[in-house]
Design a protein around this motif. Structure first.
Motif, short mmCIF file in Angstrom:
data_model
loop_
_atom_site.label_atom_id
_atom_site.label_comp_id
_atom_site.label_asym_id
_atom_site.label_seq_id
_atom_site.Cartn_x
_atom_site.Cartn_y
_atom_site.Cartn_z
N THR A 28 0.85 -0.88 -0.20
CA THR A 28 -0.63 0.22 0.27
C THR A 28 1.02 0.99 0.08
OG1 THR A 28 -1.83 -0.89 1.61
CG2 THR A 28 -1.61 1.43 1.36
N GLU A 29 1.52 1.55 0.57
CA GLU A 29 2.71 2.24 0.51
C GLU A 29 3.73 2.89 -0.16
OE1 GLU A 29 2.48 0.76 5.04
OE2 GLU A 29 2.43 -0.25 2.68
N ILE A 30 3.94 1.70 -1.35
CA ILE A 30 4.07 1.87 -2.30
C ILE A 30 3.66 2.29 -3.24
CG2 ILE A 30 6.01 0.93 -3.90
CD1 ILE A 30 6.60 -1.48 -2.46
N ALA A 31 2.07 1.56 -3.78
CA ALA A 31 1.04 1.83 -4.64
C ALA A 31 0.66 3.69 -4.34
CB ALA A 31 -0.06 1.22 -3.63
N ILE A 32 0.54 4.43 -2.86
CA ILE A 32 0.25 5.95 -2.35
C ILE A 32 1.82 6.91 -2.98
CG2 ILE A 32 0.44 7.15 -0.76
CD1 ILE A 32 -1.42 5.07 0.94
N ILE A 36 1.79 9.97 -5.48
CA ILE A 36 1.92 11.13 -5.25
C ILE A 36 3.03 11.75 -6.45
CG2 ILE A 36 3.37 12.17 -3.74
CD1 ILE A 36 2.26 10.50 -1.47
N VAL A 37 3.72 10.98 -6.24
CA VAL A 37 4.23 11.13 -8.25
C VAL A 37 4.14 11.58 -9.14
CG1 VAL A 37 6.55 10.20 -9.93
CG2 VAL A 37 6.98 9.70 -6.75
N ILE A 38 2.89 10.45 -10.25
CA ILE A 38 2.13 11.32 -10.72
C ILE A 38 1.24 12.12 -10.14
CG2 ILE A 38 -0.06 9.62 -11.96
CD1 ILE A 38 0.95 7.40 -11.13
N ILE A 39 0.78 12.18 -9.65
CA ILE A 39 0.24 13.69 -9.27
C ILE A 39 1.07 14.85 -8.77
CG2 ILE A 39 -1.22 14.80 -6.87
CD1 ILE A 39 -2.18 12.34 -5.88
N VAL A 268 -3.86 8.80 7.60
CA VAL A 268 -3.80 7.35 8.46
C VAL A 268 -4.94 6.66 7.42
CG1 VAL A 268 -4.41 5.73 10.10
CG2 VAL A 268 -3.90 8.27 10.59
N VAL A 269 -5.71 6.64 7.10
CA VAL A 269 -6.87 5.48 6.23
C VAL A 269 -5.91 5.48 4.42
CG1 VAL A 269 -9.08 5.28 5.08
CG2 VAL A 269 -8.90 6.48 7.11
N ILE A 270 -5.65 6.86 4.22
CA ILE A 270 -5.14 6.71 3.22
C ILE A 270 -3.81 5.65 3.07
CG2 ILE A 270 -4.34 7.60 0.97
CD1 ILE A 270 -6.08 10.29 1.89
N GLY A 284 2.95 4.49 5.80
CA GLY A 284 2.02 4.95 5.75
C GLY A 284 0.59 6.58 6.11
N ALA A 285 0.49 6.48 7.26
CA ALA A 285 0.07 7.78 7.80
C ALA A 285 1.46 8.92 7.50
CB ALA A 285 0.57 7.99 8.98
N LEU A 286 2.59 9.07 6.59
CA LEU A 286 3.01 9.84 6.53
C LEU A 286 3.04 10.18 5.12
CD1 LEU A 286 5.90 12.15 6.97
CD2 LEU A 286 7.85 10.43 6.11
N LEU A 287 3.10 9.21 4.76
CA LEU A 287 2.69 9.12 2.95
C LEU A 287 1.34 9.87 2.76
CD1 LEU A 287 4.43 5.91 1.03
CD2 LEU A 287 5.46 8.33 1.11
N GLY A 288 0.76 9.16 3.91
CA GLY A 288 -0.91 10.24 3.04
C GLY A 288 -1.19 11.40 3.45
N SER A 289 -0.27 12.21 4.43
CA SER A 289 -0.14 13.08 4.88
C SER A 289 0.39 14.42 3.62
CB SER A 289 0.64 13.58 6.09
OG SER A 289 0.79 13.21 7.17
N LEU A 290 1.15 13.54 3.17
CA LEU A 290 1.81 14.11 2.10
C LEU A 290 1.30 14.09 1.03
CD1 LEU A 290 5.87 12.58 1.79
CD2 LEU A 290 5.14 15.26 2.33
#
Length: 331
Positions: A28-32, A36-39, A268-270, A284-290
């Motif tokens: 999940t974290e890798i997908a996020i 992020i890079v794509i967005i 957190v959910v993302i 995951g929480a850090l990446l979701g915040s980003l």
């Protein structure tokens, strides 16, 4: 005993095993991270300034308080609980810290007073949930309202400037050359929480409680104490986020954290945590915040009305919960 060829083959296989473990444990974290890079690239195609070093630095600096708050919310959500009070704790911490400075207390004592806000609210939340047996939603919604009201009461709703001229160094200074402090705090907390969740017994207890509190209690896990600590840490980290924020903007506002509670839960959910408990990671929480901060930054750069940001956040939470539900159903 291994022969030389077997030892060489084993050494060659170990990196591939590590890669497989990373891919399976952090899918999940890798997908996020990829999303992020794509967005960011998509926004950069519309507004090239989005990819500038200055804008990327602004995004990470803006995401730091949300990430710190999300780490605390993560601990509560892993246990199957929820903490709705973090946004008001964030605001009240800033007001108390600013008020203490205005009355002549130094930066250290003022910051400790601010941290005391989070610790107090966290203890109240934890005690009412664990020892009294009240529903986490009801308890934290109540403390959200109380802390939010106190944010206005302590200064009659007026904003407070941060009087210490060096307080900004807490956020934008550099204890380690080349690494701004806001990034350093996030990295340190990320390492402590992620390692704690995966390597310490207490971290495994959090997951066990989230999956089944009755089973965790049956095998001797101190469920009440662990839950109490989770709420305590959530409150303290919300206060840390508030302190980092006011050191950045050099001003305390009673409404500063009004929207952050929803964003922290969304982050957190993302990031892969389940609102039903038992899963989640600090990465995951850090990446979701980003991701949330990047979406907001991109919307501002493109010119999307800021009133839509709440709608976007709500949709993101809904989609993340639906994906989690579908994934669990398939398993």
């Amino acid at each position: 005993m291994k022969t030389l060829p077997q030892a060489i083959a084993s050494e060659r296989e170990s990196p591939s095993k590590a890669k497989r473990w990373m891919l399976s444990s952090y899918r999940t974290e890798i997908a996020i991270a990829i999303a992020i890079v794509i967005i960011e690239l998509a926004v950069g195609m519309v507004v090239p300034a989005a990819l500038s070093v200055g804008n990327l630095a602004n995004v990470t600096q803006a995401a730091a308080p949300l990430a710190i708050m999300s780490f605390g919310v993560l601990l509560v959500i892993i246990t199957g609980g929820i903490d709705l009070s973090v946004g008001s704790v964030f605001s009240l911490t800033g007001m108390v810290t600013g008020l203490a400075m205005a009355h002549g207390y130094g930066a250290v004592l003022s910051s400790l007073a601010g941290l005391g806000v989070g610790a107090s609210v966290g203890l109240v939340n934890g005690a009412l949930v664990t020892f009294v047996g009240l529903a986490p939603f009801v308890v934290t919604l109540s403390t959200y309202a109380i802390a939010g009201s106190l944010s206005f009461i302590v200064t009659d709703g007026h904003s407070l400037p941060i009087t210490d001229p060096n307080y900004w160094l807490l956020n934008s200074g550099t204890l380690i050359p080349g690494i701004p402090n806001y990034a350093l705090w996030c990295v340190l907390l990320l390492a402590l929480i992620e390692l704690g969740l995966n390597k310490l017994v207490a971290g495994r207890w959090l997951y066990a409680i989230g999956r089944s509190s009755s089973s965790a209690r049956a095998i001797g896990i101190p469920v009440k104490r662990v839950r109490l600590c989770a709420y305590l840490l959530s409150g303290v980290l919300a206060s840390c986020a508030g302190i980092v924020s006011i050191s950045y903007i050099s001003n305390a506002e009673a409404t500063a954290g009004s929207s952050l509670m929803l964003q922290a839960i969304a982050a957190v959910v993302i990031g892969g945590a389940s609102l039903f408990g038992g899963t989640g990671s600090a990465i995951g929480a850090l990446l979701g915040s980003l991701m949330i901060t990047i979406i907001q930054n991109g919307a501002n750069l493109i010119g999307v009305n800021s009133f839509w940001q709440g709608t976007v956040t709500g949709i993101v939470i809904l989609v993340a919960v639906l994906v989690d539900r579908v994934t669990k159903a398939r398993r």
